[in-house]
Design a protein around this motif. Structure first.
Motif, PDB file in Angstrom:
ATOM      1  N   MET A 162      27.286 -13.048  87.434  1.00 55.57           N
ATOM      2  CA  MET A 162      26.744 -12.404  86.230  1.00 55.57           C
ATOM      3  C   MET A 162      25.274 -12.742  86.101  1.00 55.57           C
ATOM      4  O   MET A 162      24.867 -13.879  86.353  1.00 55.57           O
ATOM      5  CB  MET A 162      27.454 -12.938  84.973  1.00 55.57           C
ATOM      6  CG  MET A 162      28.804 -12.366  84.719  1.00 55.57           C
ATOM      7  SD  MET A 162      29.554 -13.023  83.217  1.00 55.57           S
ATOM      8  CE  MET A 162      28.948 -11.899  81.997  1.00 55.57           C
ATOM      9  N   ILE A 169      32.676 -16.583  74.592  1.00 52.75           N
ATOM     10  CA  ILE A 169      33.086 -15.202  74.904  1.00 52.75           C
ATOM     11  C   ILE A 169      34.597 -15.048  74.759  1.00 52.75           C
ATOM     12  O   ILE A 169      35.105 -14.005  74.359  1.00 52.75           O
ATOM     13  CB  ILE A 169      32.665 -14.824  76.340  1.00 52.75           C
ATOM     14  CG1 ILE A 169      31.137 -14.735  76.435  1.00 52.75           C
ATOM     15  CG2 ILE A 169      33.282 -13.498  76.769  1.00 52.75           C
ATOM     16  CD1 ILE A 169      30.626 -14.521  77.855  1.00 52.75           C
ATOM     17  N   TYR A 189      34.361 -17.648  80.523  1.00 57.21           N
ATOM     18  CA  TYR A 189      34.772 -16.292  80.893  1.00 57.21           C
ATOM     19  C   TYR A 189      34.697 -16.090  82.402  1.00 57.21           C
ATOM     20  O   TYR A 189      35.605 -15.536  83.012  1.00 57.21           O
ATOM     21  CB  TYR A 189      33.861 -15.286  80.168  1.00 57.21           C
ATOM     22  CG  TYR A 189      34.120 -13.859  80.542  1.00 57.21           C
ATOM     23  CD1 TYR A 189      33.313 -13.203  81.482  1.00 57.21           C
ATOM     24  CD2 TYR A 189      35.164 -13.143  79.969  1.00 57.21           C
ATOM     25  CE1 TYR A 189      33.553 -11.886  81.836  1.00 57.21           C
ATOM     26  CE2 TYR A 189      35.406 -11.824  80.320  1.00 57.21           C
ATOM     27  CZ  TYR A 189      34.598 -11.203  81.252  1.00 57.21           C
ATOM     28  OH  TYR A 189      34.842  -9.901  81.615  1.00 57.21           O
ATOM     29  N   LEU A 216      43.278 -10.339  78.054  1.00 56.21           N
ATOM     30  CA  LEU A 216      41.861 -10.712  78.027  1.00 56.21           C
ATOM     31  C   LEU A 216      41.081  -9.833  77.060  1.00 56.21           C
ATOM     32  O   LEU A 216      40.286 -10.325  76.257  1.00 56.21           O
ATOM     33  CB  LEU A 216      41.253 -10.634  79.428  1.00 56.21           C
ATOM     34  CG  LEU A 216      39.763 -10.964  79.518  1.00 56.21           C
ATOM     35  CD1 LEU A 216      39.468 -12.357  78.983  1.00 56.21           C
ATOM     36  CD2 LEU A 216      39.264 -10.838  80.949  1.00 56.21           C
ATOM     37  N   GLN A 271      41.642 -10.789  73.616  1.00 59.81           N
ATOM     38  CA  GLN A 271      40.930 -12.017  73.271  1.00 59.81           C
ATOM     39  C   GLN A 271      39.463 -11.729  73.002  1.00 59.81           C
ATOM     40  O   GLN A 271      38.869 -12.253  72.059  1.00 59.81           O
ATOM     41  CB  GLN A 271      41.062 -12.997  74.440  1.00 59.81           C
ATOM     42  CG  GLN A 271      40.883 -14.451  74.075  1.00 59.81           C
ATOM     43  CD  GLN A 271      41.799 -14.907  72.980  1.00 59.81           C
ATOM     44  OE1 GLN A 271      42.978 -14.593  72.952  1.00 59.81           O
ATOM     45  NE2 GLN A 271      41.272 -15.644  72.032  1.00 59.81           N
ATOM     46  N   LEU A 272      38.876 -10.866  73.800  1.00 66.29           N
ATOM     47  CA  LEU A 272      37.445 -10.577  73.675  1.00 66.29           C
ATOM     48  C   LEU A 272      37.141  -9.913  72.329  1.00 66.29           C
ATOM     49  O   LEU A 272      36.090 -10.160  71.737  1.00 66.29           O
ATOM     50  CB  LEU A 272      36.982  -9.671  74.820  1.00 66.29           C
ATOM     51  CG  LEU A 272      37.038 -10.272  76.225  1.00 66.29           C
ATOM     52  CD1 LEU A 272      36.674  -9.222  77.259  1.00 66.29           C
ATOM     53  CD2 LEU A 272      36.115 -11.476  76.348  1.00 66.29           C
ATOM     54  N   THR A 286      38.341 -10.452  69.538  1.00 63.03           N
ATOM     55  CA  THR A 286      38.407 -11.335  68.368  1.00 63.03           C
ATOM     56  C   THR A 286      37.067 -12.018  68.093  1.00 63.03           C
ATOM     57  O   THR A 286      36.896 -12.650  67.060  1.00 63.03           O
ATOM     58  CB  THR A 286      39.467 -12.453  68.564  1.00 63.03           C
ATOM     59  OG1 THR A 286      39.079 -13.274  69.676  1.00 63.03           O
ATOM     60  CG2 THR A 286      40.840 -11.862  68.814  1.00 63.03           C
ATOM     61  N   THR A 287      36.126 -11.930  69.043  1.00 55.96           N
ATOM     62  CA  THR A 287      34.847 -12.621  68.861  1.00 55.96           C
ATOM     63  C   THR A 287      33.890 -11.755  68.049  1.00 55.96           C
ATOM     64  O   THR A 287      34.098 -10.560  67.891  1.00 55.96           O
ATOM     65  CB  THR A 287      34.211 -12.957  70.214  1.00 55.96           C
ATOM     66  OG1 THR A 287      34.046 -11.742  70.959  1.00 55.96           O
ATOM     67  CG2 THR A 287      35.108 -13.873  71.020  1.00 55.96           C
ATOM     68  N   ASP A 330      29.225  -9.484  74.689  1.00 53.73           N
ATOM     69  CA  ASP A 330      28.038  -9.293  75.525  1.00 53.73           C
ATOM     70  C   ASP A 330      28.161  -7.989  76.311  1.00 53.73           C
ATOM     71  O   ASP A 330      29.226  -7.691  76.864  1.00 53.73           O
ATOM     72  CB  ASP A 330      27.927 -10.480  76.494  1.00 53.73           C
ATOM     73  CG  ASP A 330      26.605 -10.517  77.213  1.00 53.73           C
ATOM     74  OD1 ASP A 330      25.724 -11.262  76.767  1.00 53.73           O
ATOM     75  OD2 ASP A 330      26.461  -9.795  78.211  1.00 53.73           O
ATOM     76  N   VAL A 373      29.710  -8.271  79.658  1.00 50.19           N
ATOM     77  CA  VAL A 373      31.160  -8.499  79.620  1.00 50.19           C
ATOM     78  C   VAL A 373      31.871  -7.154  79.431  1.00 50.19           C
ATOM     79  O   VAL A 373      32.904  -6.894  80.063  1.00 50.19           O
ATOM     80  CB  VAL A 373      31.530  -9.484  78.492  1.00 50.19           C
ATOM     81  CG1 VAL A 373      33.030  -9.571  78.302  1.00 50.19           C
ATOM     82  CG2 VAL A 373      30.959 -10.869  78.795  1.00 50.19           C
ATOM     83  N   ASN A 401      34.439  -5.400  82.166  1.00 45.86           N
ATOM     84  CA  ASN A 401      35.793  -4.934  81.890  1.00 45.86           C
ATOM     85  C   ASN A 401      35.975  -3.455  82.192  1.00 45.86           C
ATOM     86  O   ASN A 401      37.045  -3.035  82.620  1.00 45.86           O
ATOM     87  CB  ASN A 401      36.165  -5.231  80.436  1.00 45.86           C
ATOM     88  CG  ASN A 401      36.632  -6.662  80.274  1.00 45.86           C
ATOM     89  OD1 ASN A 401      37.813  -6.980  80.428  1.00 45.86           O
ATOM     90  ND2 ASN A 401      35.695  -7.569  80.018  1.00 45.86           N
TER      91      ASN A 401
END
Lengths: 392, 209
Positions: A114, A332, A340, B61, B64-65, B67-68, B72, B75, B79
Motif C-alpha cells: 500500500m 482501519i 489491515y 471484513l 468491519q470496515l 463500522t469505522t 481510507d 482501502v 476491496n
C-alpha cells in the motif's frame, strides 16, 4: 459418541472452584511485579549486566535486555508519515501428509503493498511454491521443515518487494516474532536445514537493512514474560543465578500485565533487546528488539508486541513511522484492532480445503498421465472424508 | 450514442429459466437492472436474458470496515479491485438464438459455468425485441417472484433507447400496447406496470383503451 457433558459439567465445576483464589494470588503477584518494575525503571545498566551474567551461565535464557529508555516509560503516538510504502506478507502451507495418495507440500505466500497518503489501488502478490516428494537431499519433509520454508519465503518476498518500492520510508510487516523459530533439534538433518534457512533469512533481513526499511514482526495477544523474567533475574541473588531455571518467583505474570496499565491508547513502551539462545545470530544492526504497543482505545486497551531489528530501534524516524503506521492500520479494522495489511496478506496466503483438494487432484492427474504410479489415500483418511457424517 | 456489446462477467450457476453471473465491482460499465444480456449456447448460438437482480455480497471484513469513522480511499480501492467479492447478477432467460433465428422461448439447454456473459449491443437488443410479437414478455409476467413492473419499465426504457438509436421510433409504443393486451385480465398488475412505465418513459402516452 458425543462429549460426556455430564462428567464435563462436574469437572468444570470442580476445576473452576479454585479459580477465584488463583485470581487473587495472581493479582497480588501482578501488583508485586509492577512495583519491582517501578523500582528498577532507571537501573538499565544494572539489569543489563545481570542478564549478561545469567546468560553466560545458561545460554537458553530468554528474557528482555533493557536499553536506554526507562523501563516504565510510555511514548505518545507520533504523526503518521505523509507518504510511505507499507508492505505486509503472510505465509500459509499445505503440510505433507502420509495419509494422502501423494506426498507433497505447498508454501503459499501472500503480500500486499500500500502507498500511504495516496489513493492508489494496493498491489497484491501471491507466490505458490510446490514440492512433490517425501524427502530431498536436505532430509525428510517434516512439518518443521515446511514451517521454516514458509517463514523464510515470507521475508524473502518482502525483501524482493521492498527493493522495487518507490516511496520512502518503506515499512514491512509479518505476523509473529521476528526471530526464526527452530534450531533445537537433535536430528542432524533438521539442524542443518535450520542453519541453511536461518542464513537465507538473515540475508533477507540484511537486504531490508540496506534498503533502510522499517521491518517488524507483529505479535497479537502476546503471552510472553520476557520483561518479567528480567525482573526475576533482578530479584535473584548473584550466587543463585546458576539455578535460575528453578527461580520463577513471578510465574503467572505476563509482560501484558506489566504494561497494560502503563500505556494509553496509541502509546508504546520502552524498547528492549531480546536475550535468547539464537539472539547472537542476529548481530549488529540485525539484533532483535521489541516494544509493547497499545492498539486499543482508552476504555478497551489492547496490547501487542512489536519485534524489530536494531537498525529500526536505533533510528527515531523509522521507529516513529513504524509506531504510527501500525496504530493507523489497526484503526482501519475498527474494534478488531489488527493491522489491515496483515489481515489482507493472510487472506491472500490462506489455502482453503477446496483448493487443497483441487491441487491434490491436479498432481495425481499429471502423475498418472506420465505413467507414474501413485499411492492410495489411507483408510483412516478415507473414513474421515466419508460424506454425510451427522452422528458420532 | 449507440451502446456496444461488452463483457460483464462469468457464469456462476445456471438453469433453463435463468442463470447467475458474477463480476468484479467496477463503477464503470456496471451492468444495469433490466439490461438484456447474452450467454453462449454452443457454437454461434446464444441465450438471452434480462437482469432482474443485482447483489453485492458482503463479508466479515467489509462489515468491519464500515463500522469505522472513515474508510481510507486506498482501502476502498483494495476491496473493490483486489478482493474476490463479486457482484452477482441474476438473469431471467427470455429467449435464445439458434442458427441465426431468434426464439422467444426458454432455451433448450443451460449455459455452462464460467461462460462469459455479454451485455447486448443496441443492434442485438433491437434484433431480439423485434423478433416475433413480444413473446418474451410472458416470461416476465408469469414469474410472481420478480419485481415485474419495475423490471418491465427498466427493460422497456433501455430497449426503446436502443431501438430509437437504430431508427425504430415506435417500438416503445408497440411494447406498451402489447403489455396492455397481455394484462387486460389482470387490472392490478396492469396498473402497476403502466405506472412504472409512465415514470420511466414520461414522454410516452399510455392508454388502456
Amino acid at each position: 459418541m458425543p462429549l460426556d457433558f455430564l462428567s464435563l459439567k462436574k469437572q468444570i465445576h470442580d476445576k473452576a472452584a479454585s479459580a477465584p483464589e488463583e485470581m487473587l494470588r495472581l493479582d497480588e503477584l501482578r501488583r508485586k511485579a509492577r512495583q519491582i518494575l517501578k523500582e528498577n525503571t532507571k537501573k538499565q545498566d544494572f539489569l543489563r549486566a545481570k542478564v549478561e551474567q545469567a546468560a553466560k551461565l545458561d545460554s537458553f535464557l530468554r528474557c528482555a535486555v533493557p536499553q536506554r529508555e526507562d523501563l516504565d516509560s510510555a511514548y505518545p503516538l507520533p504523526l503518521v508519515p505523509d507518504s510511505a510504502t507499507l508492505i505486509a506478507a503472510d505465509g500459509s502451507q499445505i503440510m505433507p501428509s502420509r495419509h494422502e495418495a501423494v506426498t507433497y507440500f505447498l508454501v503459499n505466500v501472500g503480500a500486499i503493498e500500500m502507498q500511504l497518503g495516496s489513493h492508489k489501488v494496493p498491489s497484491t502478490y501471491v507466490h505458490s511454491d510446490l514440492h512433490i516428494a517425501e524427502y530431498s537431499a536436505q532430509g525428510t519433509f517434516t512439518e518443521e521443515f515446511v514451517s521454516l520454508e514458509r517463514d523464510k519465503e515470507e521475508r524473502t518476498l518482502l525483501a524482493e518487494l521492498a527493493r522495487k518500492a518507490q516511496t520512502s520510508p518503506i515499512i514491512t510487516l509479518t505476523d509473529g516474532p521476528l526471530e526464526l523459530w527452530g534450531g533445537r533439534s537433535r536430528d542432524r538433518e533438521e539442524e542443518s536445514h535450520f542453519v541453511e534457512s536461518l542464513n537465507e533469512y538473515l540475508r533477507a533481513l540484511e537486504t531490508l537493512h540496506q534498503l533502510g526499511a522499517a521491518t517488524a514482526g507483529y505479535v497479537d495477544k502476546p503471552r510472553a514474560d520476557l520483561v518479567v523474567r528480567t525482573l526475576e533475574i533482578a530479584l535473584t541473588p548473584q550466587g543463585e543465578l546458576k539455578d535460575l531455571r528453578q527461580k520463577h518467583s513471578l510465574r503467572g505474570v505476563t509482560d501484558t500485565d506489566l504494561f497494560l496499565p502503563l500505556l494509553g491508547s496509541g502509546q508504546r513502551s520502552a524498547l528492549f533487546a531480546i536475550q535468547s539462545q539464537l539472539a547472537p545470530k542476529y548481530a549488529g544492526p540485525l539484533a532483535l528488539h521489541f516494544f509493547y504497543l497499545n492498539v486499543g482505545t482508552e476504555t478497551n486497551p489492547w496490547l501487542v508486541r512489536v519485534e524489530l531489528p536494531a537498525w529500526v530501534a536505533e533510528n527515531d524516524g523509522l521507529l516513529d513511522s513504524l509506531h504510527a503506521s501500525l496504530v493507523a492500520q489497526c484503526k482501519i479494522m475498527g474494534k478488531l484492532s489488527y493491522p489491515y495489511v496483515l489481515h489482507r496478506a493472510h487472506e491472500l496466503a490462506v489455502v482453503s480445503h477446496e483448493e487443497r483438494q483441487q491441487l491434490t487432484r491436479m498432481i495425481l492427474a499429471e502423475l498418472q498421465v506420465r505413467g507414474v504410479g501413485v499411492g492410495r489415500v489411507s483408510f483412516k483418511q478415507a473414513a474421515k472424508e466419508l460424506p454425510g457424517r451427522t452422528r458420532r | 450514442m449507440e451502446e456496444q456489446t461488452y463483457q460483464i462477467g462469468r457464469l456462476l450457476r445456471s438453469g433453463i429459466t435463468g442463470f447467475v453471473a458474477g463480476t468484479k465491482v467496477l463503477v464503470q460499465e456496471a451492468p444495469r437492472f433490466g439490461a438484456l444480456v447474452r450467454a453462449p449456447l454452443g457454437e454461434n448460438n446464444s441465450i438471452y436474458g434480462l437482469i432482474y437482480e443485482i447483489n453485492i455480497e458482503d463479508d466479515g471484513l467489509v462489515r468491519q470496515l464500515v463500522t469505522t469513522d472513515s474508510v481510507d480511499p486506498s482501502v476502498i480501492a483494495d476491496n473493490r479491485e483486489n478482493r474476490n467479492v463479486p457482484m452477482e447478477m441474476s438473469v431471467l432467460a427470455v429467449g435464445y438464438r439458434s442458427s441465426e433465428i431468434i426464439h422467444h422461448l426458454l432455451p433448450p439447454r443451460a449455459p455452462l459455468s464460467l461462460d462469459l456473459i455479454w451485455r447486448c449491443s443496441d443492434e442485438e437488443v433491437a434484433a431480439f425485441t423485434n423478433a416475433g410479437r413480444f413473446g418474451y414478455l410472458r416470461h416476465l409476467l408469469r414469474n410472481p417472484d420478480l419485481p415485474v413492473s419495475e423490471l418491465i419499465a427498466a427493460h422497456v426504457q433501455q430497449a426503446q433507447a436502443a431501438n430509437r438509436a437504430l431508427g425504430n421510433l415506435d417500438w416503445g409504443q408497440r411494447a406498451a400496447e402489447e403489455l396492455i393486451a397481455l394484462l387486460r385480465d389482470d387490472y392490478t398488475t396492469l396498473m402497476q406496470v403502466l405506472g412504472a412505465l409512465a415514470d420511466a418513459l414520461p414522454e410516452m402516452s399510455l392508454s388502456n383503451e
